[in-house]
Design an enzyme around this catalytic site. Structure first.
Site, PDB file in Angstrom:
ATOM      1  N   GLU A 156      13.047  12.059   4.876  1.00  0.00           N
ATOM      2  CA  GLU A 156      12.800  12.410   3.485  1.00  0.00           C
ATOM      3  C   GLU A 156      11.290  12.371   3.302  1.00  0.00           C
ATOM      4  OE1 GLU A 156      11.827  12.053   0.012  1.00  0.00           O
ATOM      5  OE2 GLU A 156      13.169  10.348  -0.361  1.00  0.00           O
ATOM      6  N   GLU A 162      20.555  11.796   1.582  1.00  0.00           N
ATOM      7  CA  GLU A 162      20.843  10.423   1.202  1.00  0.00           C
ATOM      8  C   GLU A 162      21.542  10.469  -0.147  1.00  0.00           C
ATOM      9  OE1 GLU A 162      18.103   7.390   2.590  1.00  0.00           O
ATOM     10  OE2 GLU A 162      16.608   8.985   2.532  1.00  0.00           O
ATOM     11  N   ASN A 173       6.447   3.420  -2.555  1.00  0.00           N
ATOM     12  CA  ASN A 173       6.565   3.859  -3.952  1.00  0.00           C
ATOM     13  C   ASN A 173       7.841   3.355  -4.634  1.00  0.00           C
ATOM     14  OD1 ASN A 173       7.889   5.591  -2.188  1.00  0.00           O
ATOM     15  ND2 ASN A 173       7.561   7.399  -3.454  1.00  0.00           N
ATOM     16  N   CYS A 194       8.221  10.967  -4.428  1.00  0.00           N
ATOM     17  CA  CYS A 194       8.383  12.097  -3.500  1.00  0.00           C
ATOM     18  C   CYS A 194       8.889  13.319  -4.242  1.00  0.00           C
ATOM     19  CB  CYS A 194       9.318  11.723  -2.372  1.00  0.00           C
ATOM     20  SG  CYS A 194      10.843  10.979  -2.924  1.00  0.00           S
ATOM     21  N   SER A 212       5.422  10.219   4.696  1.00  0.00           N
ATOM     22  CA  SER A 212       4.627  11.439   4.836  1.00  0.00           C
ATOM     23  C   SER A 212       5.192  12.347   5.928  1.00  0.00           C
ATOM     24  CB  SER A 212       3.183  11.070   5.172  1.00  0.00           C
ATOM     25  OG  SER A 212       3.150  10.392   6.407  1.00  0.00           O
TER      26      SER A 212
HETATM   27  P1  NAI Z   1       3.443   6.869   5.791  1.00  0.00           P
HETATM   28  O1  NAI Z   1       4.420   7.965   5.962  1.00  0.00           O
HETATM   29  O2  NAI Z   1       2.470   6.678   6.913  1.00  0.00           O
HETATM   30  O3  NAI Z   1       4.214   5.481   5.583  1.00  0.00           O
HETATM   31  C1  NAI Z   1       5.582   5.361   5.288  1.00  0.00           C
HETATM   32  C2  NAI Z   1       6.212   4.280   6.135  1.00  0.00           C
HETATM   33  O4  NAI Z   1       6.140   4.649   7.507  1.00  0.00           O
HETATM   34  C3  NAI Z   1       5.515   2.916   6.044  1.00  0.00           C
HETATM   35  O5  NAI Z   1       6.484   1.884   6.098  1.00  0.00           O
HETATM   36  C4  NAI Z   1       4.683   2.884   7.316  1.00  0.00           C
HETATM   37  O6  NAI Z   1       4.391   1.583   7.763  1.00  0.00           O
HETATM   38  C5  NAI Z   1       5.603   3.583   8.285  1.00  0.00           C
HETATM   39  N1  NAI Z   1       4.964   4.129   9.485  1.00  0.00           N
HETATM   40  C6  NAI Z   1       3.692   4.615   9.606  1.00  0.00           C
HETATM   41  N2  NAI Z   1       3.472   5.053  10.860  1.00  0.00           N
HETATM   42  C7  NAI Z   1       4.617   4.849  11.553  1.00  0.00           C
HETATM   43  C8  NAI Z   1       5.029   5.101  12.896  1.00  0.00           C
HETATM   44  N3  NAI Z   1       4.196   5.665  13.786  1.00  0.00           N
HETATM   45  N4  NAI Z   1       6.293   4.787  13.274  1.00  0.00           N
HETATM   46  C9  NAI Z   1       7.133   4.237  12.381  1.00  0.00           C
HETATM   47  N5  NAI Z   1       6.814   3.955  11.106  1.00  0.00           N
HETATM   48  C10 NAI Z   1       5.572   4.264  10.687  1.00  0.00           C
HETATM   49  O7  NAI Z   1       2.711   7.106   4.429  1.00  0.00           O
HETATM   50  P2  NAI Z   1       1.394   6.420   3.798  1.00  0.00           P
HETATM   51  O8  NAI Z   1       0.304   6.435   4.792  1.00  0.00           O
HETATM   52  O9  NAI Z   1       1.768   5.136   3.194  1.00  0.00           O
HETATM   53  O10 NAI Z   1       1.050   7.451   2.634  1.00  0.00           O
HETATM   54  C11 NAI Z   1       0.400   8.669   2.917  1.00  0.00           C
HETATM   55  C12 NAI Z   1       0.979   9.782   2.113  1.00  0.00           C
HETATM   56  O11 NAI Z   1       2.349   9.965   2.440  1.00  0.00           O
HETATM   57  C13 NAI Z   1       0.996   9.572   0.608  1.00  0.00           C
HETATM   58  O12 NAI Z   1      -0.233   9.891   0.037  1.00  0.00           O
HETATM   59  C14 NAI Z   1       2.092  10.510   0.187  1.00  0.00           C
HETATM   60  O13 NAI Z   1       1.592  11.811   0.082  1.00  0.00           O
HETATM   61  C15 NAI Z   1       3.067  10.441   1.335  1.00  0.00           C
HETATM   62  N6  NAI Z   1       4.190   9.526   1.041  1.00  0.00           N
HETATM   63  C16 NAI Z   1       5.378  10.071   0.681  1.00  0.00           C
HETATM   64  C17 NAI Z   1       6.437   9.260   0.338  1.00  0.00           C
HETATM   65  C18 NAI Z   1       7.744   9.817  -0.073  1.00  0.00           C
HETATM   66  O14 NAI Z   1       8.430   9.213  -0.870  1.00  0.00           O
HETATM   67  N7  NAI Z   1       8.171  10.908   0.478  1.00  0.00           N
HETATM   68  C19 NAI Z   1       6.309   7.801   0.303  1.00  0.00           C
HETATM   69  C20 NAI Z   1       5.032   7.309   0.769  1.00  0.00           C
HETATM   70  C21 NAI Z   1       4.020   8.175   1.097  1.00  0.00           C
END
Ligand code: NAI
Ligand code: MG
Length: 486
Positions: free
Chosen positions: A256, A467, A158, A290, A235
């Site tokens: 975060e 952060e 994002n 977020c 997430s």
């Molecule tokens: P995600 O949390 O899976 O992805 C975020 C990052 O983590 C990406 O770079 C991904 O490649 C990495 N990642 C995924 N699995 C991992 C693992 N096992 N070990 C290390 N790194 C890993 O989130 P995703 O699937 O892109 O989005 C799903 C939901 O998460 C969204 O709908 C939203 O609700 C939430 N989200 C929240 C964010 C925030 O700013 N707090 C940002 C992105 C998503």
């Protein structure tokens, strides 16, 4: 397929020790233009071995070239990065806008914020003083702030560049080194950032980038025993997995993790300012933020005029390609669009009243893009999943509060606690709310008030660690106490 010339210029291979490395198995991952769903680049996937090489390169730089750069010079280098980002702001913003879908003005804001991170933390590089500890006449005791080691940064889609800068700038400022794993959906600007760090004179290996899926490349990085600290944004579920992986080698983590942040409007509010604040809170980056204010909690006496004004404003929204700077750009990916749709559909089916929107949006000429209507949902049951769970889209739930205490109760009624906002001209009520609410930061009369200077992080399921601001520096330092008997 026509790919924007700015995108074509970006080198996509993993960056390890300053080199662009060719991946041997030739596996790639597509990244898309969110506005039309077209593939804009095929990014090579770094496997476990390359991740290991990146951590090794970061370790070598930590103990070698980077250690020999004096703190003041480190600061100068980071200031140069800020200047280069500003110099090329238009190009960088275009790339970010295409890759993520966000409106151009927001992408320009992101480049400026990223420059600010480098500038802000550049200033700390030569001011990281320790303490002396009074132990009486027979001892001298002091503390050193050493860099924590090699830091891993798992970046969400994002705010791709901003989140990278937010973690990398403070870690480099204190003398640590970094390996970055951008999100699959938006890898371009983290790769591009390397050009600016190199131009600014940072030694090879200080900043490394490995792209690929989270469960492969990300997992390999956070599990690597050479990583001393993991900064993760994303997430809850993935954050928990990252924390478990980091536990295997006792690395510290900053998590975060999203939220379901309340925005409270009291009868004493300037309703026009509140309406503007709500629009910013939930429609910035199409709600994929977020710290989005995704739950409006309004006291009943002002609910009708506020909702009328809000509906009038969003009915006039323009949609379009991020580059055309619409009010609302596309959602980042087909998956995220379908997550948003299905959460809203489930809410509608269970009787939640849709006041506005509530469906994907067709935009003429951009049929392949992933657009969703700005959506207002009247949520009478505070325990309904649509009130409790993060949607991460342009979807606002509305809860009517009987009075001030009820507003606080509703505000605290989820498992999250990232931010909270309140609009009221009565500063005592606003501060009373600020003290009572479970949140890492509270905005009074301006949602998202603050800057790179203000510490940021969550409570409850929104995570821990801070952060931004001077607080962030702690994540990337380890304190060593030296005590001498004299
Ligand atoms: P995600 O949390 O899976 O992805 C975020 C990052 O983590 C990406 O770079 C991904 O490649 C990495 N990642 C995924 N699995 C991992 C693992 N096992 N070990 C290390 N790194 C890993 O989130 P995703 O699937 O892109 O989005 C799903 C939901 O998460 C969204 O709908 C939203 O609700 C939430 N989200 C929240 C964010 C925030 O700013 N707090 C940002 C992105 C998503
Ligand atoms: Mg993309």
């Amino acid at each position: 397929m026509t790919v924007h010339p700015d995108i074509k210029k970006i080198a996509l291979d993993p960056i390890i020790a300053g080199e662009r490395i060719k991946v041997s198995d030739e596996r790639t991952w597509p990244t898309y233009d969110a506005a039309d769903g077209q593939v804009i680049a095929e990014v090579p996937i770094a496997n476990q071995e390359l991740v290991s090489d990146a951590v090794e390169a970061a370790r070598t730089a930590l103990e070698g070239d980077w250690k020999r750069v004096l703190p003041a010079e480190r600061g100068r280098m980071l200031n140069r990065v800020a200047a280069f980002l500003r110099r090329d702001r238009d190009t960088i913003a275009r790339i970010e806008s295409i890759d993520s879908g966000k409106p151009l003005r927001e992408a320009l804001g992101d480049v400026e914020t990223s420059a600010r991170y480098f500038e802000y933390y550049a200033g700390i590089a030569d001011k990281l003083q320790g303490d002396t500890v009074p132990l009486g006449p027979d001892y001298v005791s002091l503390t050193l702030h050493e860099p924590v080691g090699v830091t891993a940064h798992i970046i969400p889609w994002n705010f791709p560049l901003v989140t990278t800068a937010r973690g990398v700038a403070p870690s480099l400022a204190v003398g640590a080194t970094a390996v970055v794993k951008p999100a699959e959906q938006t890898p371009l600007t983290a790769l591009l950032l390397n050009d600016y760090l190199t131009e600014a004179g940072l030694p090879a290996g200080v900043y490394n980038v490995v792209c690929g899926p989270g469960d492969e490349t990300g997992q390999a990085l956070v599990s690597h025993p050479g990583i001393a600290h993991v900064t993760f944004t994303g997430s809850v579920q993935t954050g928990q997995q990252v924390m478990r992986s980091a536990a295997s080698h006792v690395a510290s983590v900053t998590l975060e993790l999203g939220g379901k942040s309340p925005l409270v409007v009291l009868p004493s509010a300037d309703l026009d300012a509140a309406r503007e604040g709500i629009i910013k809170a939930i429609f910035t980056n199409s709600g994929q933020v977020c710290s989005a204010g995704s739950r409006l909690i309004v006291e009943k006496s002002v609910a009708s005029p506020l909702l009328r004004a809000l509906t009038d404003s969003i009915a006039a929204f323009r949609f379009g390609r991020g580059l055309d700077d619409p009010d609302l750009g596309p959602i980042v990916s087909a998956e995220q669009l379908s997550k948003i749709s299905s959460m809203v559909e489930a809410a509608r089916r269970s009787g939640v009243h849709v006041l506005f929107g509530g469906e994907p949006k067709r935009v003429d000429g951009l049929e392949g893009g992933w657009f969703y209507s700005p959506t207002l949902l009247q949520a009478d049951d505070p325990f309904h999943p649509i009130v409790q769970e993060e949607v991460f889209g342009p979807v606002l739930t509305i809860q009517i509060a009987d009075d001030f205490d009820h507003a606080i109760e509703l505000a605290n009624g989820t498992n999250y606690g990232l931010v909270a906002g309140i609009y009221s001209r009565d500063i005592s009520s606003a501060l009373r709310f600020a003290k009572a609410v479970d949140a890492g930061q509270v905005f009074i009369n301006q949602f998202f008030a603050g800057g790179v200077e203000t510490p940021f992080g969550g409570v409850k399921m929104s995570g821990f660690g801070r952060e931004k601001g001077l607080e962030a520096v702690r994540n990337y330092c380890r304190v060593k106490t030296i005590t001498a008997r004299i």
